[in-house]
Write a protein that holds these residues in place. Structure first.
Motif, PDB file in Angstrom:
ATOM      1  N   ARG A  11       0.858  -1.189   0.000  1.00 24.28           N
ATOM      2  CA  ARG A  11       0.000   0.000   0.000  1.00 24.28           C
ATOM      3  C   ARG A  11       0.892   1.236   0.000  1.00 24.28           C
ATOM      4  O   ARG A  11       2.025   1.185   0.468  1.00 24.28           O
ATOM      5  N   ASP A  12       0.389   2.343  -0.492  1.00 24.28           N
ATOM      6  CA  ASP A  12       1.163   3.585  -0.502  1.00 24.28           C
ATOM      7  C   ASP A  12       1.373   4.139   0.903  1.00 24.28           C
ATOM      8  O   ASP A  12       2.387   4.753   1.190  1.00 24.28           O
ATOM      9  N   ASP A  13       0.410   3.929   1.772  1.00 20.48           N
ATOM     10  CA  ASP A  13       0.482   4.468   3.140  1.00 20.48           C
ATOM     11  C   ASP A  13       0.625   3.327   4.146  1.00 20.48           C
ATOM     12  O   ASP A  13      -0.223   3.129   5.001  1.00 20.48           O
ATOM     13  N   SER A  14       1.711   2.581   4.046  1.00 21.67           N
ATOM     14  CA  SER A  14       1.877   1.397   4.892  1.00 21.67           C
ATOM     15  C   SER A  14       1.990   1.761   6.368  1.00 21.67           C
ATOM     16  O   SER A  14       2.420   2.850   6.738  1.00 21.67           O
ATOM     17  N   GLN A  15       1.575   0.831   7.185  1.00 23.61           N
ATOM     18  CA  GLN A  15       1.573   0.963   8.644  1.00 23.61           C
ATOM     19  C   GLN A  15       2.407  -0.193   9.173  1.00 23.61           C
ATOM     20  O   GLN A  15       1.952  -1.324   9.233  1.00 23.61           O
ATOM     21  N   MET A  16       3.654   0.089   9.561  1.00 27.15           N
ATOM     22  CA  MET A  16       4.588  -0.981   9.902  1.00 27.15           C
ATOM     23  C   MET A  16       4.386  -1.575  11.283  1.00 27.15           C
ATOM     24  O   MET A  16       4.773  -2.711  11.523  1.00 27.15           O
ATOM     25  N   VAL A  17       3.805  -0.822  12.199  1.00 19.45           N
ATOM     26  CA  VAL A  17       3.560  -1.328  13.548  1.00 19.45           C
ATOM     27  C   VAL A  17       2.054  -1.420  13.748  1.00 19.45           C
ATOM     28  O   VAL A  17       1.335  -0.451  13.479  1.00 19.45           O
ATOM     29  N   PRO A  18       1.534  -2.568  14.198  1.00 23.38           N
ATOM     30  CA  PRO A  18       0.095  -2.682  14.439  1.00 23.38           C
ATOM     31  C   PRO A  18      -0.394  -1.579  15.381  1.00 23.38           C
ATOM     32  O   PRO A  18       0.287  -1.224  16.337  1.00 23.38           O
ATOM     33  N   GLN A  19      -1.575  -1.043  15.068  1.00 24.53           N
ATOM     34  CA  GLN A  19      -2.144   0.066  15.839  1.00 24.53           C
ATOM     35  C   GLN A  19      -3.450  -0.344  16.511  1.00 24.53           C
ATOM     36  O   GLN A  19      -4.226  -1.106  15.939  1.00 24.53           O
ATOM     37  N   PRO A  20      -3.691   0.180  17.727  1.00 26.19           N
ATOM     38  CA  PRO A  20      -4.947  -0.142  18.416  1.00 26.19           C
ATOM     39  C   PRO A  20      -6.156   0.328  17.610  1.00 26.19           C
ATOM     40  O   PRO A  20      -6.099   1.355  16.938  1.00 26.19           O
ATOM     41  N   VAL A  21      -7.232  -0.438  17.699  1.00 21.40           N
ATOM     42  CA  VAL A  21      -8.495  -0.049  17.091  1.00 21.40           C
ATOM     43  C   VAL A  21      -9.260   0.748  18.150  1.00 21.40           C
ATOM     44  O   VAL A  21      -9.435   0.273  19.287  1.00 21.40           O
ATOM     45  N   LYS A  22      -9.686   1.954  17.794  1.00 16.79           N
ATOM     46  CA  LYS A  22     -10.353   2.854  18.730  1.00 16.79           C
ATOM     47  C   LYS A  22     -11.566   2.179  19.381  1.00 16.79           C
ATOM     48  O   LYS A  22     -12.369   1.534  18.700  1.00 16.79           O
ATOM     49  N   ASP A  23     -11.630   2.313  20.696  1.00 15.20           N
ATOM     50  CA  ASP A  23     -12.747   1.790  21.503  1.00 15.20           C
ATOM     51  C   ASP A  23     -12.873   0.270  21.475  1.00 15.20           C
ATOM     52  O   ASP A  23     -13.943  -0.268  21.740  1.00 15.20           O
ATOM     53  N   LYS A  24     -11.806  -0.433  21.127  1.00 19.23           N
ATOM     54  CA  LYS A  24     -11.811  -1.903  21.086  1.00 19.23           C
ATOM     55  C   LYS A  24     -10.577  -2.413  21.822  1.00 19.23           C
ATOM     56  O   LYS A  24      -9.573  -2.773  21.209  1.00 19.23           O
TER      57      LYS A  24
END
Length: 152
Positions: A11-24
């Protein structure tokens, strides 16, 4: 065929570190598209470790090195880890205690930063039996629900 050719396109906007899902609480979002899968074994004499051994090493106060660039480290790291970026590690070898092994990690199984640091150290003559590799990196650490902190 190279296994990396079988993966989902980057993807063009890669996310290398997993991020929390808001309110979950306990749920994270993982980007599967970035990087290239790294081998389990980086080099002869360098042992790969898991989360259990890494946790034990942290509890014993052993050196754990976050080999990522400072921009990643400042956002989050494994508690107790010291940042020595992969592209500075040879110049900063004097910061490593050669009397005990150092565990190196980066963003995860598809990140080349700690493997590069390890290879660079070996080329500079650092003893392989004093290097350990946590291949899971931040990716596996976060997805297993283990604690993180902002880098100092």
């Amino acid at each position: 065929m190279d296994i990396n050719e079988k993966r989902t396109t980057n993807r063009d906007d890669s996310q290398m570190v997993p991020q929390p899902v808001k309110d979950k609480t306990g749920l994270v979002q993982v980007d599967t598209t970035w990087g290239k899968i790294q081998p389990i074994k980086i080099a002869d004499g360098v042992r790969t470790v898991d989360e259990i051994e890494l946790n034990y090493s942290l509890e014993k106060g052993m050196q754990v090195i976050d080999g990522r660039t400072p921009d990643f480290y400042k956002v989050s790291t494994i508690p107790g880890a010291k940042n020595i970026p992969y592209n500075e590690v040879v110049d900063r070898m004097n910061e490593l205690n050669r009397d005990e092994p150092a565990i190196f990690f980066c963003n995860g199984p598809q990140c080349p930063q700690s493997p590069s640091a390890i290879r660079n150290l070996l080329e500079a003559g650092y003893p392989p039996n004093k290097i350990l590799y946590y291949r899971g990196g931040m990716h596996d650490w976060v997805t297993l629900g283990l604690p993180v902190e902002k880098g100092k």
